[in-house]
Design an enzyme around this catalytic site. Structure first.
Site, PDB file in Angstrom:
ATOM      1  N   HIS A 413       2.947  -2.109  -6.463  1.00 25.80           N
ATOM      2  CA  HIS A 413       2.634  -1.917  -7.654  1.00 25.80           C
ATOM      3  C   HIS A 413       3.720  -2.148  -8.737  1.00 25.80           C
ATOM      4  O   HIS A 413       4.920  -2.221  -8.128  1.00 25.80           O
ATOM      5  CB  HIS A 413       1.939  -0.407  -8.005  1.00 25.80           C
ATOM      6  CG  HIS A 413       2.930   0.776  -7.695  1.00 25.80           C
ATOM      7  ND1 HIS A 413       3.684   1.207  -8.655  1.00 25.80           N
ATOM      8  CD2 HIS A 413       3.118   1.459  -6.591  1.00 25.80           C
ATOM      9  CE1 HIS A 413       4.612   2.148  -8.180  1.00 25.80           C
ATOM     10  NE2 HIS A 413       4.286   2.261  -6.867  1.00 25.80           N
ATOM     11  N   CYS A 432       4.541   4.202  -1.309  1.00 25.74           N
ATOM     12  CA  CYS A 432       4.240   2.866  -2.043  1.00 25.74           C
ATOM     13  C   CYS A 432       5.324   1.831  -1.978  1.00 25.74           C
ATOM     14  O   CYS A 432       6.204   2.045  -2.050  1.00 25.74           O
ATOM     15  CB  CYS A 432       3.406   3.121  -3.203  1.00 25.74           C
ATOM     16  SG  CYS A 432       1.828   3.672  -3.039  1.00 25.74           S
TER      17      CYS A 432
END
Length: 495
Positions: A413, A432
């Protein structure tokens, strides 16, 4: 209006000598081939793979060289019959006999298929989680292996560079050979600890240091020793200041065997990655870098922020199937407990923080009023509540996230927190992967710039074609000078 000149009738009616020779070889291959290799040769009219004109081409030399060096891949060169291959090639080249050329062509194809299958076969000791069938390792069919080789623009280059392996694997493989020549055969003698050793110094400890690094006997910390210490520091992930401090001495005293084991371990991790002809993304959590490949080469690389030691980025592989624009950030429950609840108890509001609380983790949850939640219980860890951050400039997901569905909630992301990319150590996320340039990666995925359609949250955009992503962990990485050992942030090298 221009009209193309007609070709001479002789050019149409009579193939050139080289084509005629290969046609004769094709006829012999058709007579000799069988089994799974017929699945490769048949659809191409039994056309030879290794014959140039009436001789075996240079791609065979590349294959023989790779076979002879296959110990670097943990394989036994004798398993691939290099001696028999040389004999068949000599017989074929001696007189250009189509039958002999066909025998050599088939033997080379069998050797290549066997070598590729063995090089691609993962070791049992390296564990990675596969999320999708498309990325699970499988025994490659010989026809698929040979078809991939035949499609390469240059078969010789494809074989020489082992185009079926990850470029990271091949670079590390080469760097390992250089490393072993440079450092592995040096005396494995212990260097005294707790002694200050720096350029200009002299003493018995420095004499031991010189011996350990393979320099001429002496007790002086001269320019040659300083240069050698710098080289060792560079290759072992240390600050190359030329001073033999505590960390450098500790690395020296680890001994060559440990670093050889680390090189072997990291080669096995890299072996799991696909070759560059498969369009894919690699995230190396150890170096906090991302690489993306397609059409046989590296298309680009960028920095990432990977998981912290407490919230590690896992080893896994899956298929990136869609992008989400204007994403929410579902805040992990432990962060709601440690970060969100104290701010609410301190006088903050969900609306002011651009958060919202939800009744559950379903796709369409009901909103919860701030007053309906026992924030003291949340802060104490006795109660759990789902909280998400609304899209916007401060959202932790940035403008886009790239999704490969998994039950751990791991994805790639964007991020508004740009300062972390300037740091050498970039292990700060909750698992992440934060991207240095999400828009550039988006253009590579979609072939165009990504733009949201208004302010609507969670706009899902499917990729034109799903792309494999591999999250790996390489603590030995190839460099322009050779190899560098990185800190084992996640303590995985001892597993």
């Amino acid at each position: 209006m221009l009209i193309a000149a007609a070709l001479p009738t002789t050019a149409v009616a009579q193939p050139d000598a080289a084509q005629a020779a290969r046609s004769s070889v094709a006829a012999e291959i058709r007579a000799q081939v069988g089994g799974k290799y017929k699945d490769f040769y048949g659809p191409r009219g039994y056309w030879p793979l290794w014959v140039d004109k009436d001789r075996i081409g240079p791609q065979a030399d590349a294959l023989l060289a790779l076979i002879e060096d296959s110990e670097a891949d943990g394989l036994d060169p004798r398993d691939y019959g290099a001696r028999d291959l040389r004999r068949l090639i000599e017989q074929a080249d001696a007189g250009g006999d189509p039958k002999a050329l066909a025998r050599a062509d088939l033997a080379l194809s069998r050797a290549l298929a066997s070598l590729v299958a063995d090089m691609r076969r993962p070791a049992k000791g390296v564990k990675i989680r596969y999320l999708d069938k498309e990325v699970e390792p499988r025994d490659a069919d010989p026809s698929d292996i040979l078809r991939g080789a035949a499609l390469a623009p240059s078969l010789a280059d494809y074989v020489q560079n082992a185009g079926w392996m990850s470029p990271l694997y091949m670079r590390l493989r080469s760097a390992r050979a250089t490393y072993l020549k440079t450092w592995a055969d040096l005396p494995d003698s212990a260097v005294p600890e707790g002694v200050k050793m720096r350029p200009g110094g002299k003493g018995e400890a420095i004499a031991v240091l010189r011996h350990r690094l393979g320099l001429a006997d002496g007790a002086n910390y001269d320019k040659a020793l300083a240069a050698r210490v710098k080289a060792f520091q560079t290759d072992h992930g240390l600050k190359p200041d030329g001073v033999a401090g505590a960390m450098t001495v500790a690395a020296l005293n680890e001994g060559p065997a440990r670093y050889e084991r680390l090189l072997a371990l990291n080669l096995e991790r890299a072996r799991l990655l696909p070759g560059p002809w498969i369009r894919h993304v690699v995230v190396d959590a150890a170096s906090a870098r991302l690489f993306y490949y397609g059409k046989g080469s590296l298309d680009g690389t960028m920095k990432v922020v990977a998981g912290a030691k407490e919230t590690q980025t896992p080893l896994m592989a899956g298929m990136i199937r869609y992008a989400t624009l204007n994403p929410y950030w579902n805040i992990p429950p432990d962060l709601v407990e440690r970060k969100v609840a104290p701010r609410i108890l301190g006088g903050g509001t969900l609306k002011g923080l651009r958060y919202e609380a939800l009744a559950d983790w379903s796709a369409n949850p009901a909103p919860l009023a701030q007053s309906a939640i026992d924030w003291d219980a949340v802060a104490a860890g006795r109660q759990e509540v789902r909280v998400r951050q609304l899209p916007g400039g401060s959202n932790a997901m940035g403008k886009v996230k790239f999704m490969f569905p998994n039950d751990l909630g791991i994805y790639l992301h964007d991020t508004p927190q740009r300062d972390l990319f300037a740091r050498e150590d970039r292990h700060y996320s909750n698992g992440c992967v934060r991207l240095e340039d999400a828009q550039r990666l988006g253009r590579w995925f979609f072939g165009k710039a990504l733009a949201a359609d208004g302010d609507k949250p969670e706009q899902h955009v499917p990729l034109p074609q799903a792309v494999p992503v591999y999250l790996t962990y390489l603590t030995a990485v190839p460099t322009a000078q050779g190899v560098q050992f990185l800190p084992d942030v996640y303590d995985r090298d001892g597993e």
